[in-house]
Design a protein around this motif. Structure first.
Motif, short mmCIF file in Angstrom:
data_model
loop_
_atom_site.label_atom_id
_atom_site.label_comp_id
_atom_site.label_asym_id
_atom_site.label_seq_id
_atom_site.Cartn_x
_atom_site.Cartn_y
_atom_site.Cartn_z
N PRO A 170 8.60 5.86 4.41
CA PRO A 170 7.60 6.81 4.90
C PRO A 170 6.25 6.57 4.22
O PRO A 170 6.16 6.26 3.05
N GLY A 171 5.21 6.72 5.02
CA GLY A 171 3.86 6.51 4.50
C GLY A 171 3.33 5.13 4.78
O GLY A 171 2.15 4.86 4.55
N LEU A 172 4.19 4.23 5.29
CA LEU A 172 3.75 2.89 5.60
C LEU A 172 2.95 2.93 6.90
O LEU A 172 3.43 3.42 7.92
N GLU A 173 1.72 2.46 6.85
CA GLU A 173 0.84 2.54 8.02
C GLU A 173 0.92 1.29 8.88
O GLU A 173 1.27 0.23 8.40
N LYS A 226 0.83 -1.21 0.00
CA LYS A 226 0.00 0.00 0.00
C LYS A 226 0.87 1.26 0.00
O LYS A 226 0.54 2.25 -0.66
N ALA A 227 1.96 1.23 0.76
CA ALA A 227 2.83 2.39 0.84
C ALA A 227 3.74 2.52 -0.37
O ALA A 227 4.13 3.63 -0.75
N GLN A 228 4.10 1.38 -0.98
CA GLN A 228 5.03 1.36 -2.11
C GLN A 228 4.39 0.58 -3.26
O GLN A 228 4.74 -0.57 -3.52
N PRO A 229 3.43 1.18 -3.96
CA PRO A 229 2.73 0.43 -5.02
C PRO A 229 3.63 0.05 -6.20
O PRO A 229 3.35 -0.91 -6.91
N ASN A 230 4.71 0.79 -6.40
CA ASN A 230 5.65 0.50 -7.49
C ASN A 230 7.08 0.50 -6.97
O ASN A 230 7.89 1.36 -7.35
N PRO A 231 7.43 -0.46 -6.13
CA PRO A 231 8.75 -0.45 -5.52
C PRO A 231 9.84 -0.85 -6.51
O PRO A 231 9.58 -1.49 -7.53
N ALA A 236 7.30 -9.54 17.26
CA ALA A 236 8.27 -9.43 16.17
C ALA A 236 7.68 -8.64 15.01
O ALA A 236 8.37 -7.82 14.38
N SER A 237 6.41 -8.85 14.74
CA SER A 237 5.74 -8.12 13.66
C SER A 237 5.68 -6.63 13.97
O SER A 237 5.93 -5.79 13.09
N GLU A 238 5.37 -6.26 15.21
CA GLU A 238 5.33 -4.86 15.59
C GLU A 238 6.71 -4.21 15.47
O GLU A 238 6.84 -3.07 15.01
N ALA A 239 7.74 -4.95 15.88
CA ALA A 239 9.10 -4.41 15.79
C ALA A 239 9.52 -4.25 14.33
O ALA A 239 10.14 -3.24 13.95
N ALA A 240 9.19 -5.23 13.50
CA ALA A 240 9.51 -5.14 12.07
C ALA A 240 8.76 -3.97 11.44
O ALA A 240 9.32 -3.24 10.60
N LEU A 241 7.51 -3.77 11.84
CA LEU A 241 6.71 -2.67 11.30
C LEU A 241 7.34 -1.32 11.64
O LEU A 241 7.40 -0.42 10.79
N ARG A 242 7.84 -1.19 12.85
CA ARG A 242 8.48 0.07 13.23
C ARG A 242 9.71 0.35 12.36
O ARG A 242 9.93 1.48 11.93
N GLU A 243 10.48 -0.69 12.11
CA GLU A 243 11.67 -0.49 11.28
C GLU A 243 11.29 -0.21 9.83
O GLU A 243 11.91 0.64 9.16
N LEU A 244 10.29 -0.91 9.31
CA LEU A 244 9.84 -0.65 7.95
C LEU A 244 9.37 0.79 7.79
O LEU A 244 9.63 1.43 6.77
N ARG A 245 8.69 1.30 8.82
CA ARG A 245 8.21 2.69 8.75
C ARG A 245 9.37 3.68 8.69
O ARG A 245 9.25 4.74 8.06
#
Length: 224
Positions: free
Chosen positions: A221-224, A167-172, A208-217
């Motif tokens: 930028p823009g990743l919810e 969603k944040a990177q539709p064309n990575p 682990a998912s929450e920690a990975a999400l924080r790093e991905l954000r």
């Protein structure tokens, strides 16, 4: 396949090819894996023609091919160059998932029986998702290093991260997908190639998912 590739296929390469020579120029077993997966992207008739010509080369040598057969084989390599840069269809993704599962059983025969008995509970995960196969045209999406067995609930946690990424990177770019995969791997590797939860972990898969999400954000930028 590996034996033929090992002898060299320069005579079948033609101008305009970029990814096919790179893929087939690797170690024969790796090149053969790429070719198996890549051929699935061709229509059935083209797959059949390729295999017939390939078998002829394997049994009798390339010198027995007629001029027309040589041109046909060159044309099929050009077609491979095109299709490996196209997104996978839903049906092709399903076919490659089934292949990945069978290949994984061969890689890890100790898990073969349990993978048969618990198909839904133990999915095979593509570390770089099938969604982005076209960004890595010279790589076999079903290569051993891209596959791992997971418990279903862990797979769901990882999939939710990739949904947010899409969603944040539709064309990575390929580099962005690599980076996201490395981040996710860093938090979930303890669960890879396991039928149970790893002992002694300091956090759950949800944490682990929450920690990975924080790093991905932080990286996207823009990743919810």
């Amino acid at each position: 396949m590996g034996g033929i590739i090992g002898k060299g296929l320069g005579s079948f390469m033609t101008k305009g090819l970029e990814w096919v020579p790179k893929a087939l120029g690797r170690e024969p077993a790796m090149a053969a894996g790429w070719l198996r997966s890549a051929l699935k992207r061709l229509p059935n008739q083209e797959q059949q023609t390729f295999r017939q010509l390939w078998r002829k080369v394997a049994l009798e040598g390339e010198q027995v091919l007629s001029r027309g057969e040589r041109e046909a084989l060159r044309g099929l390599f050009i077609r491979l160059e095109q299709v490996v840069r196209e997104p996978l269809s839903p049906s092709l993704k399903n076919s490659l998932r089934a292949d990945a599962r069978e290949y994984y059983k061969k890689l890890y025969p100790q898990f073969a029986r349990i993978l048969e008995d618990f198909r839904e509970k133990l999915p095979i995960h593509h570390r770089r998702p099938l969604q982005y196969a076209q960004l890595f045209p010279a790589d076999d999406i079903n290569a051993a290093e891209n596959l791992t067995m997971l418990q279903k609930y862990v797979h769901q946690e990882i999939n939710s991260l990739w949904v947010r990424f899409r969603k944040a990177q539709p064309n990575p770019t390929a580099d962005e997908v690599k980076q996201a995969a490395e981040i996710i791997d860093g938090y979930f590797e303890p669960w890879y190639h396991r039928v149970d939860d790893p002992p002694g972990l300091s956090r759950t898969a949800g944490e682990a998912s929450e920690a990975a999400l924080r790093e991905l954000r932080r990286h996207f930028p823009g990743l919810e």
